[in-house]
Design a protein around this motif. Sequence first.
Motif, PDB file in Angstrom:
ATOM      1  N   UNK A   1     -21.492  43.590  94.513  1.00  0.00           N
ATOM      2  CA  UNK A   1     -21.073  43.430  93.125  1.00  0.00           C
ATOM      3  C   UNK A   1     -20.560  42.023  92.898  1.00  0.00           C
ATOM      4  N   UNK A   2     -20.688  41.591  91.676  1.00  0.00           N
ATOM      5  CA  UNK A   2     -20.210  40.270  91.311  1.00  0.00           C
ATOM      6  C   UNK A   2     -19.647  40.319  89.904  1.00  0.00           C
ATOM      7  N   UNK A   3     -18.384  39.983  89.802  1.00  0.00           N
ATOM      8  CA  UNK A   3     -17.723  39.896  88.506  1.00  0.00           C
ATOM      9  C   UNK A   3     -17.800  38.461  88.016  1.00  0.00           C
ATOM     10  N   UNK A   4     -17.717  38.228  86.718  1.00  0.00           N
ATOM     11  CA  UNK A   4     -17.788  36.863  86.190  1.00  0.00           C
ATOM     12  C   UNK A   4     -16.745  35.966  86.824  1.00  0.00           C
TER      13      UNK A   4
ATOM     14  N   UNK B   1     -10.791  46.788  87.478  1.00  0.00           N
ATOM     15  CA  UNK B   1     -11.202  45.742  88.427  1.00  0.00           C
ATOM     16  C   UNK B   1     -12.524  46.043  89.123  1.00  0.00           C
ATOM     17  N   UNK B   2     -13.078  47.221  88.904  1.00  0.00           N
ATOM     18  CA  UNK B   2     -14.416  47.525  89.409  1.00  0.00           C
ATOM     19  C   UNK B   2     -15.513  46.981  88.487  1.00  0.00           C
TER      20      UNK B   2
ATOM     21  N   UNK C   1     -21.660  47.545  85.324  1.00  0.00           N
ATOM     22  CA  UNK C   1     -20.622  48.575  85.258  1.00  0.00           C
ATOM     23  C   UNK C   1     -19.402  47.961  84.585  1.00  0.00           C
ATOM     24  N   UNK C   2     -18.958  48.588  83.522  1.00  0.00           N
ATOM     25  CA  UNK C   2     -17.781  48.122  82.804  1.00  0.00           C
ATOM     26  C   UNK C   2     -16.790  49.271  82.702  1.00  0.00           C
TER      27      UNK C   2
END
Length: 125
Positions: A40-43, A91-92, A121-122
């Motif tokens: 996974x990669x968050x902005x 935070x996921x 996924x939000x």
Amino acid sequence: QVQVVESGGGLVQAGGSLRLSCTASGLRYTSDNYAMGWFRQAPGQEREGVLCINWSGASTVYADSVKGRFTISRNAAKNTTYLQMNSLKPEDTAMYHCATRFRLCSGSGRDYSYWGHGTQVTVSS
């Protein structure tokens, strides 16, 4: 032509659940001879390994933050791997990608040969 396709992402409230699916096709190796990992990669953040399942069905957790909440499983006959995500937290929130490689799991994305485009996924608070 190898294709890796993720599905199942979406918007969910904190505490909710989602199940992501990842299906691979066109692989040179047989369905019982590959490992599939979820990343996974968050902005603004680096890509993070989440979970992986290897050729024998054994799983490895790479992200401590998901222990006890996320599980991985597979249907080898369908070349499909599932990421069950429970008790989701804000935070996921991230783009979730799956990737495949021959037999063994790795927590490094650089070790994987084929990647999907990802599913968002939000998690809202």
